[in-house]
Design a protein around this motif. Structure first.
Motif, short mmCIF file in Angstrom:
data_model
loop_
_atom_site.label_atom_id
_atom_site.label_comp_id
_atom_site.label_asym_id
_atom_site.label_seq_id
_atom_site.Cartn_x
_atom_site.Cartn_y
_atom_site.Cartn_z
N GLN A 112 -50.70 46.47 -95.11
CA GLN A 112 -49.28 46.28 -94.80
C GLN A 112 -48.72 45.13 -95.62
O GLN A 112 -49.40 44.14 -95.89
CB GLN A 112 -49.10 45.96 -93.30
CG GLN A 112 -47.66 45.76 -92.87
CD GLN A 112 -47.52 45.61 -91.37
OE1 GLN A 112 -46.87 46.42 -90.71
NE2 GLN A 112 -48.11 44.57 -90.80
N ARG A 158 -48.24 50.12 -95.66
CA ARG A 158 -46.90 50.15 -95.07
C ARG A 158 -46.08 48.99 -95.60
O ARG A 158 -46.60 47.90 -95.83
CB ARG A 158 -47.02 50.07 -93.54
CG ARG A 158 -45.71 50.20 -92.78
CD ARG A 158 -45.98 50.28 -91.29
NE ARG A 158 -44.79 50.69 -90.57
CZ ARG A 158 -44.09 49.89 -89.75
NH1 ARG A 158 -44.48 48.64 -89.56
NH2 ARG A 158 -43.04 50.34 -89.12
N VAL A 160 -42.74 46.65 -94.73
CA VAL A 160 -41.71 46.21 -93.79
C VAL A 160 -40.67 45.45 -94.60
O VAL A 160 -40.97 44.40 -95.18
CB VAL A 160 -42.29 45.33 -92.68
CG1 VAL A 160 -41.19 44.86 -91.73
CG2 VAL A 160 -43.38 46.09 -91.92
N ALA A 179 -35.02 50.41 -99.38
CA ALA A 179 -35.19 51.27 -98.22
C ALA A 179 -34.85 52.72 -98.54
O ALA A 179 -35.54 53.65 -98.11
CB ALA A 179 -34.34 50.76 -97.06
N ASP A 188 -44.29 54.91 -96.33
CA ASP A 188 -44.28 54.43 -94.95
C ASP A 188 -43.60 53.06 -94.94
O ASP A 188 -44.05 52.11 -95.60
CB ASP A 188 -45.72 54.30 -94.45
CG ASP A 188 -45.80 53.89 -92.98
OD1 ASP A 188 -44.76 53.88 -92.30
OD2 ASP A 188 -46.93 53.55 -92.54
N TYR A 189 -42.48 52.95 -94.21
CA TYR A 189 -41.72 51.72 -94.26
C TYR A 189 -40.94 51.50 -92.98
O TYR A 189 -40.76 52.40 -92.17
CB TYR A 189 -40.74 51.73 -95.44
CG TYR A 189 -39.46 52.49 -95.19
CD1 TYR A 189 -38.26 51.82 -94.94
CD2 TYR A 189 -39.43 53.89 -95.15
CE1 TYR A 189 -37.08 52.50 -94.70
CE2 TYR A 189 -38.26 54.58 -94.91
CZ TYR A 189 -37.09 53.88 -94.68
OH TYR A 189 -35.91 54.57 -94.43
N ARG A 190 -40.46 50.27 -92.85
CA ARG A 190 -39.50 49.89 -91.82
C ARG A 190 -38.45 49.01 -92.48
O ARG A 190 -38.79 48.19 -93.35
CB ARG A 190 -40.19 49.12 -90.69
CG ARG A 190 -39.22 48.61 -89.62
CD ARG A 190 -39.92 47.71 -88.62
NE ARG A 190 -38.97 47.04 -87.75
CZ ARG A 190 -39.25 45.97 -87.02
NH1 ARG A 190 -40.46 45.45 -87.05
NH2 ARG A 190 -38.32 45.41 -86.27
N ALA A 192 -35.04 46.50 -91.65
CA ALA A 192 -34.22 45.83 -90.63
C ALA A 192 -33.49 44.66 -91.24
O ALA A 192 -34.03 43.93 -92.08
CB ALA A 192 -35.08 45.35 -89.46
N ALA A 215 -44.17 41.99 -86.41
CA ALA A 215 -44.48 43.12 -87.29
C ALA A 215 -45.98 43.24 -87.56
O ALA A 215 -46.45 44.28 -88.03
CB ALA A 215 -43.73 42.97 -88.62
#
Length: 221
Positions: A112, A158, A160, A179, A188-190, A192, A215
């Protein structure tokens, strides 16, 4: 711990008194790849993680004009010094997030990346001439696609993507573009957004840093 002969090739280890986590976290500081910004920026974050029971490493690496390949080589050597079994998360601030993503794309041990206001799109940063054309200085003729995170996705780790709405150093547009690219490529991501500027991320008392710590779950717990 030194992993090379150059003075900047060293890795600090912050060992928890009582470890409560699996694996480890490595902090990678930013500074637009310039030598005057050092690993001291990451010390408060690594100390905070260790106080929470998380084994934490703080990376120093060679920086400056034409250092793209050297930075990646350094990060890979340093990663080899991490002794803990389990997942490895990289937390990179600003230019440190760029290196974190490139390292993750080149080393399967990274599970990650947490990007704190990261320079994830070097092409956009170059076109904007950010920080007095810092991208051109970093690359010094090296191929941009090899070192631009968005060009390396999808990758197994991943990502973030965290960014502050009031960031005046790394434009919010970079995070938004990253993004969008992650979604398009199946990375695979987030993603915010938070209040705050470019530096709230490296204040261990901030709510932005608290989001970075959250996270880490469930990967490390």
């Amino acid at each position: 711990m030194h992993y090379g002969a150059h003075p900047d090739q060293h890795l600090q280890f912050f060992e928890p008194e009582h470890s409560t986590a699996r694996g480890a976290v490595m902090i990678i500081h930013g500074g637009y790849w310039r030598e005057r910004y050092t690993a001291q920026l990451g010390v408060p974050l690594a100390q905070d993680l260790a106080a929470r029971g998380i084994p934490a490493y703080n990376l120093e690496y060679r920086r400056g004009t034409g250092s793209a390949a050297a930075m990646l080589a350094d990060a890979r050597l340093a990663l080899g010094l991490i002794k803990e079994d389990g997942p490895i998360t990289l937390i990179g601030h600003s230019a440190g997030a760029q290196l974190a993503c490139v390292l993750a794309a080149n080393d399967p041990r990274v599970t990650q990346v947490v990007s704190q206001a990261g320079l994830l799109d070097l092409e956009y940063a170059r076109r904007q001439g950010l920080s007095d054309s810092a991208v051109d200085l970093l690359l010094d003729g090296a191929p941009l696609a090899t070192y631009s995170p968005v060009e390396l996705w999808p990758m197994p780790a991943r990502v973030v993507i965290f960014h502050g709405r009031e960031d005046a150093d790394v434009p919010l547009k970079i995070a938004q573009r990253a993004a969008h690219k992650a979604a398009a490529l199946g990375q695979d991501y987030r993603f915010a957004l938070f209040p705050g500027d470019h530096y709230t991320w490296i204040d261990p008392r901030s709510s932005q840093w608290a989001a970075c710590v959250r996270a880490l779950s469930p990967a490390h717990y």
